[in-house]
Design a protein around this motif. Sequence first.
Motif, PDB file in Angstrom:
ATOM      1  N   ARG A  42       0.893  -1.172  -0.031  1.00 28.11           N
ATOM      2  CA  ARG A  42      -0.120  -0.087   0.078  1.00 28.11           C
ATOM      3  C   ARG A  42       0.886   1.292  -0.032  1.00 28.11           C
ATOM      4  NH1 ARG A  42      -5.449  -0.733   0.904  1.00 28.11           N
ATOM      5  NH2 ARG A  42      -5.992  -2.923   1.409  1.00 28.11           N
ATOM      6  N   CYS A  43       2.245   1.197   0.328  1.00 33.15           N
ATOM      7  CA  CYS A  43       2.946   2.486   0.515  1.00 33.15           C
ATOM      8  C   CYS A  43       4.105   2.405  -0.530  1.00 33.15           C
ATOM      9  CB  CYS A  43       3.489   2.553   1.799  1.00 33.15           C
ATOM     10  SG  CYS A  43       4.658   3.936   2.235  1.00 33.15           S
ATOM     11  N   GLY A  44       4.498   0.976  -0.630  1.00 31.32           N
ATOM     12  CA  GLY A  44       5.554   0.807  -1.762  1.00 31.32           C
ATOM     13  C   GLY A  44       6.880   0.677  -1.323  1.00 31.32           C
ATOM     14  N   VAL A  45       7.010   0.659   0.167  1.00 32.23           N
ATOM     15  CA  VAL A  45       8.611   0.282   0.777  1.00 32.23           C
ATOM     16  C   VAL A  45       8.898  -1.104   0.065  1.00 32.23           C
ATOM     17  CG1 VAL A  45       7.854   1.490   2.866  1.00 32.23           C
ATOM     18  CG2 VAL A  45       7.433  -0.979   2.748  1.00 32.23           C
ATOM     19  N   ILE A  46      10.214  -1.382   0.293  1.00 33.28           N
ATOM     20  CA  ILE A  46      11.141  -2.160  -0.308  1.00 33.28           C
ATOM     21  C   ILE A  46      10.341  -3.753   0.475  1.00 33.28           C
ATOM     22  CG2 ILE A  46      13.244  -3.262  -0.484  1.00 33.28           C
ATOM     23  CD1 ILE A  46      14.485  -0.555  -0.600  1.00 33.28           C
ATOM     24  N   GLU A  55       3.390   6.032  -7.855  1.00 34.77           N
ATOM     25  CA  GLU A  55       2.222   5.508  -8.483  1.00 34.77           C
ATOM     26  C   GLU A  55       1.393   5.259  -7.420  1.00 34.77           C
ATOM     27  OE1 GLU A  55       1.700   5.657 -11.545  1.00 34.77           O
ATOM     28  OE2 GLU A  55       3.673   5.730 -12.404  1.00 34.77           O
ATOM     29  N   LEU A  56       1.623   4.510  -6.303  1.00 34.55           N
ATOM     30  CA  LEU A  56       0.516   4.240  -5.246  1.00 34.55           C
ATOM     31  C   LEU A  56       0.249   5.746  -4.640  1.00 34.55           C
ATOM     32  CD1 LEU A  56       2.231   1.264  -3.314  1.00 34.55           C
ATOM     33  CD2 LEU A  56       0.272   1.335  -5.086  1.00 34.55           C
ATOM     34  N   THR A  57       1.127   6.463  -4.617  1.00 38.57           N
ATOM     35  CA  THR A  57       0.606   7.954  -4.266  1.00 38.57           C
ATOM     36  C   THR A  57      -0.531   8.416  -4.865  1.00 38.57           C
ATOM     37  OG1 THR A  57       2.776   8.259  -3.308  1.00 38.57           O
ATOM     38  CG2 THR A  57       1.387  10.286  -3.373  1.00 38.57           C
ATOM     39  N   VAL A  58      -0.227   8.667  -6.377  1.00 45.59           N
ATOM     40  CA  VAL A  58      -1.147   9.128  -7.165  1.00 45.59           C
ATOM     41  C   VAL A  58      -2.590   8.188  -7.122  1.00 45.59           C
ATOM     42  CG1 VAL A  58      -1.762   9.810  -9.464  1.00 45.59           C
ATOM     43  CG2 VAL A  58       0.470  10.252  -8.505  1.00 45.59           C
ATOM     44  N   ASP A  59      -2.478   6.724  -7.209  1.00 49.15           N
ATOM     45  CA  ASP A  59      -3.298   5.963  -6.795  1.00 49.15           C
ATOM     46  C   ASP A  59      -4.394   6.472  -5.522  1.00 49.15           C
ATOM     47  OD1 ASP A  59      -2.791   4.441  -9.283  1.00 49.15           O
ATOM     48  OD2 ASP A  59      -2.032   3.033  -7.963  1.00 49.15           O
ATOM     49  N   THR A 105      -5.723   6.024   2.690  1.00 50.46           N
ATOM     50  CA  THR A 105      -4.494   6.411   3.382  1.00 50.46           C
ATOM     51  C   THR A 105      -3.634   6.904   1.962  1.00 50.46           C
ATOM     52  OG1 THR A 105      -4.640   5.183   5.225  1.00 50.46           O
ATOM     53  CG2 THR A 105      -2.549   5.751   4.729  1.00 50.46           C
ATOM     54  N   ILE A 106      -3.072   8.004   1.935  1.00 49.92           N
ATOM     55  CA  ILE A 106      -1.951   8.556   0.862  1.00 49.92           C
ATOM     56  C   ILE A 106      -0.680   8.466   1.695  1.00 49.92           C
ATOM     57  CG2 ILE A 106      -1.713  10.365  -0.568  1.00 49.92           C
ATOM     58  CD1 ILE A 106      -4.593  11.255   0.212  1.00 49.92           C
ATOM     59  N   PRO A 107       0.020   7.906   0.671  1.00 50.94           N
ATOM     60  CA  PRO A 107       1.294   7.334   1.298  1.00 50.94           C
ATOM     61  C   PRO A 107       2.323   8.517   0.735  1.00 50.94           C
ATOM     62  CG  PRO A 107       0.870   5.959  -0.718  1.00 50.94           C
ATOM     63  CD  PRO A 107      -0.456   6.679  -0.392  1.00 50.94           C
ATOM     64  N   LEU A 108       3.023   9.326   1.563  1.00 50.61           N
ATOM     65  CA  LEU A 108       4.014  10.270   1.267  1.00 50.61           C
ATOM     66  C   LEU A 108       4.984  10.627   2.226  1.00 50.61           C
ATOM     67  CD1 LEU A 108       2.403  12.710   3.015  1.00 50.61           C
ATOM     68  CD2 LEU A 108       1.335  13.301   0.924  1.00 50.61           C
ATOM     69  N   ASP A 109       6.216  11.352   1.767  1.00 45.20           N
ATOM     70  CA  ASP A 109       6.802  11.844   2.845  1.00 45.20           C
ATOM     71  C   ASP A 109       6.113  13.184   3.466  1.00 45.20           C
ATOM     72  OD1 ASP A 109       8.859  13.579   4.377  1.00 45.20           O
ATOM     73  OD2 ASP A 109      10.271  12.337   3.344  1.00 45.20           O
TER      74      ASP A 109
END
Length: 264
Positions: A70-74, A89-93, A236-240
Amino acid sequence: MPILPPVPSRTELVDHLVRTRIAGEVATPRENNLDHYRKLANGDRHYWLGLELGDRWTDEQDVLAVMAQRCGVIDDTRHRMGQDTIDPELTVDALDRAAARLRKAAAGRERVLFATGHPGGLLDVHRATAEALRAQGCDIVVVPDGLQADEGVVFQFADVAMLERGATLWHTHSPAPMAAVLDGLERAGEALPDLVMADHGWAGCAGQRGLDAIGFADCNDPALFVGEAEGTLQVTIPLDDHVLSPRYYDPLTAYLLGAAGLTG
């Protein structure tokens, strides 16, 4: 009040997110991420961000799997130190999913509450969204005066609830300020919000109370992603959530409002 840039295309936004390190190779190190995943799994309530997770997430590898998805961590359990990532891409999704919920709020002229535990980074994202929804006839919640939490005061500025201590807007992960707001609204006989847009414990508390909640979350804040996986949060929107300049979030905000049909 900053003027937002033109709405970027998806490709333009992805490039911007990576260039500014809102996503892509982010500043939060892998060891910090794994430490927080472990603490959530070990039952440390500070890392639950207002959610009630019971004993459903006691394996940190399960938390890592959710964060990879859901966030794209390794997604490599052997990677213990160094660089970690957020998939743009997950952020924009997630922005697209949030935009769909905002479009519904605008169409129904819903009552919406905005709050942030990251005033140094995300205040203007929330402020601009509140302004756009008000222009569509939404009722932006006014927080009751005199609310206190965590040795501070719940303060509302530019339509956004925050925690203030000693004349300083406070970075907080605590759910207590949101609990104070919701309890205060009930005591005052005012309607609870139809939708909450927030971050950290503000968003987690709202979702746990059964309210529709959209939350922004960094890769070291796994609880909101777990909450979305369980259906407690809408998005939930993933971002720094605190990069070099708050202006770096302006294209993201423009994209969100454009996708929601809230521009122009």
